[in-house]
Design a protein around this motif. Structure first.
Motif, PDB file in Angstrom:
ATOM      1  N   THR A   1       5.120  -2.952   4.967  1.00  0.00           N
ATOM      2  CA  THR A   1       5.487  -4.295   4.554  1.00  0.00           C
ATOM      3  C   THR A   1       6.843  -4.557   4.873  1.00  0.00           C
ATOM      4  O   THR A   1       7.642  -5.763   5.002  1.00  0.00           O
ATOM      5  CB  THR A   1       5.046  -4.322   3.102  1.00  0.00           C
TER       6      THR A   1
ATOM      7  N   GLU B   1      -6.876   4.218  -6.376  1.00  0.00           N
ATOM      8  CA  GLU B   1      -6.876   5.352  -5.942  1.00  0.00           C
ATOM      9  C   GLU B   1      -6.003   6.212  -7.098  1.00  0.00           C
ATOM     10  O   GLU B   1      -6.045   7.210  -7.524  1.00  0.00           O
ATOM     11  CB  GLU B   1      -6.082   5.828  -4.858  1.00  0.00           C
TER      12      GLU B   1
ATOM     13  N   SER C   1       5.406  -0.724   0.944  1.00  0.00           N
ATOM     14  CA  SER C   1       5.105   0.142   2.115  1.00  0.00           C
ATOM     15  C   SER C   1       6.147   0.046   3.332  1.00  0.00           C
ATOM     16  O   SER C   1       6.808  -1.089   3.372  1.00  0.00           O
ATOM     17  CB  SER C   1       3.767   0.057   2.548  1.00  0.00           C
TER      18      SER C   1
ATOM     19  N   SER D   1      -1.699  -6.658  -0.973  1.00  0.00           N
ATOM     20  CA  SER D   1      -2.312  -6.759   0.086  1.00  0.00           C
ATOM     21  C   SER D   1      -3.461  -5.732  -0.028  1.00  0.00           C
ATOM     22  O   SER D   1      -3.885  -4.934  -1.277  1.00  0.00           O
ATOM     23  CB  SER D   1      -1.270  -5.664   1.096  1.00  0.00           C
TER      24      SER D   1
ATOM     25  N   GLY E   1       0.758  -1.268  -0.168  1.00  0.00           N
ATOM     26  CA  GLY E   1       0.004  -0.022  -0.091  1.00  0.00           C
ATOM     27  C   GLY E   1       0.917   1.484  -0.077  1.00  0.00           C
ATOM     28  O   GLY E   1       0.557   2.437   0.611  1.00  0.00           O
TER      29      GLY E   1
ATOM     30  N   ARG F   1       8.804   3.676  -1.298  1.00  0.00           N
ATOM     31  CA  ARG F   1       8.547   4.871  -1.678  1.00  0.00           C
ATOM     32  C   ARG F   1       7.852   5.881  -0.359  1.00  0.00           C
ATOM     33  O   ARG F   1       6.838   5.644  -0.029  1.00  0.00           O
ATOM     34  CB  ARG F   1       7.278   5.016  -3.031  1.00  0.00           C
TER      35      ARG F   1
HETATM   36  C1  FMN Z   1      -3.100   7.007  -1.268  1.00  0.00           C
HETATM   37  C2  FMN Z   1      -2.269   6.263  -0.166  1.00  0.00           C
HETATM   38  C3  FMN Z   1      -0.774   6.609  -0.493  1.00  0.00           C
HETATM   39  C4  FMN Z   1      -0.005   5.861   0.543  1.00  0.00           C
HETATM   40  N1  FMN Z   1       1.358   5.994   0.260  1.00  0.00           N
HETATM   41  C5  FMN Z   1       2.494   5.257   1.322  1.00  0.00           C
HETATM   42  C6  FMN Z   1       3.679   5.594   0.935  1.00  0.00           C
HETATM   43  O1  FMN Z   1       4.150   5.956  -0.223  1.00  0.00           O
HETATM   44  N2  FMN Z   1       4.358   4.520   1.511  1.00  0.00           N
HETATM   45  C7  FMN Z   1       3.965   3.904   2.848  1.00  0.00           C
HETATM   46  O2  FMN Z   1       5.055   3.358   3.606  1.00  0.00           O
HETATM   47  N3  FMN Z   1       2.814   3.896   2.933  1.00  0.00           N
HETATM   48  C8  FMN Z   1       2.021   4.609   2.187  1.00  0.00           C
HETATM   49  N4  FMN Z   1       0.465   4.688   2.616  1.00  0.00           N
HETATM   50  C9  FMN Z   1      -0.053   4.103   3.851  1.00  0.00           C
HETATM   51  C10 FMN Z   1      -0.164   2.494   3.809  1.00  0.00           C
HETATM   52  O3  FMN Z   1      -1.121   2.140   2.675  1.00  0.00           O
HETATM   53  C11 FMN Z   1      -0.364   1.728   5.269  1.00  0.00           C
HETATM   54  O4  FMN Z   1       0.727   2.110   6.009  1.00  0.00           O
HETATM   55  C12 FMN Z   1      -1.084   0.486   5.069  1.00  0.00           C
HETATM   56  O5  FMN Z   1      -1.232  -0.241   6.306  1.00  0.00           O
HETATM   57  C13 FMN Z   1       0.202  -0.360   4.417  1.00  0.00           C
HETATM   58  O6  FMN Z   1      -0.336  -1.800   4.459  1.00  0.00           O
HETATM   59  P1  FMN Z   1       0.367  -2.929   3.757  1.00  0.00           P
HETATM   60  O7  FMN Z   1       2.032  -2.833   3.910  1.00  0.00           O
HETATM   61  O8  FMN Z   1      -0.207  -4.238   4.102  1.00  0.00           O
HETATM   62  O9  FMN Z   1       0.137  -2.758   2.094  1.00  0.00           O
HETATM   63  C14 FMN Z   1      -0.402   5.221   1.672  1.00  0.00           C
HETATM   64  C15 FMN Z   1      -1.689   4.966   1.755  1.00  0.00           C
HETATM   65  C16 FMN Z   1      -2.796   5.741   1.021  1.00  0.00           C
HETATM   66  C17 FMN Z   1      -4.139   5.623   1.298  1.00  0.00           C
END
Ligand code: FMN
Length: 190
Positions: free
Chosen positions: A92, A47, A89, A38, A12, A124
């Protein structure tokens, strides 16, 4: 035994268009792909690109659910050509670095580390918090390639898609998949 698929994990972080370009490059190279995303990854893909899960599924040979810990890529007994987490992310990255494999994406990343296969992560986040820097250091020490989503200004990108193509091309370079996404510095010169 065949070489298996390239595993593409979408988490994410921002940068979903880079993942789409990676999938496009793998398809162009006729490389089998298993995709895993995820829940937050799917949200950010929607988005940033407008694509939903169904639209994404047409870009991979297999697209198991992130909760499906029984999927083939959860086991080191199944071959693969490597894995990329793009975008990766902070959450992750932390889970992979700390050995938490409670989702298919993070479990598959662990499989790649334990089997000493190629793992590429594309974070990122800016500024990078110390926690993320520590986790990325751990991942690098464990053998992963940390390929930060940062542009090569010297190649003079004109559009965001130029940047996406460059980053996807760098990922494919590390997977040793031929592509035409970018031309290197002074391409054509000896
Ligand atoms: C539009 C949007 C952009 C995001 N950009 C980032 C990003 O660039 N880096 C990051 O670490 N988390 C970012 N997030 C937050 C992650 O989505 C959030 O921490 C999420 O829990 C990650 O879950 P995952 O690691 O299971 O995918 C963003 C969230 C949204 C809604």
């Amino acid at each position: 035994m065949d070489d298996g698929p390239v595993v593409v994990g979408i988490s994410g972080a921002s940068g979903a268009p880079i993942a789409l370009r990676v999938l496009e490059g793998l398809r162009a190279a006729k490389c089998p792909v298993t995709l895993v995303a995820s829940r937050a990854g799917l949200d950010v893909v929607r988005e940033e690109t407008g694509l939903d899960r169904e639209a994404l599924s047409g870009r991979a040979d297999a697209f198991p659910d992130d909760n499906d810990l029984g999927a083939p890529i959860a086991s080191g007994s199944r071959p693969s050509r490597g894995m990329v987490v793009v975008p990766c992310s902070s959450t992750t990255a932390a889970k992979i670095a700390l050995g938490l494999g409670d989702t298919l994406l993070t479990r598959a990343a662990h499989v790649h580390l334990k089997e000493r296969r190629k793992l590429i992560v594309v974070p990122r986040e800016t500024p990078m918090p110390t926690t993320l820097l520590r986790h990325l250091t751990t991942l690098s020490e464990l053998g992963a390639v940390v390929l930060v989503a940062s542009p090569a200004y010297y190649l003079k990108p004109r559009t965001i898609d130029d940047v996406d193509r460059y980053l996807a091309g760098k990922v494919l370079d590390h997977l040793e998949i031929p592509h035409g996404f970018y031309r290197g510095w002074k391409a054509g010169e000896p």
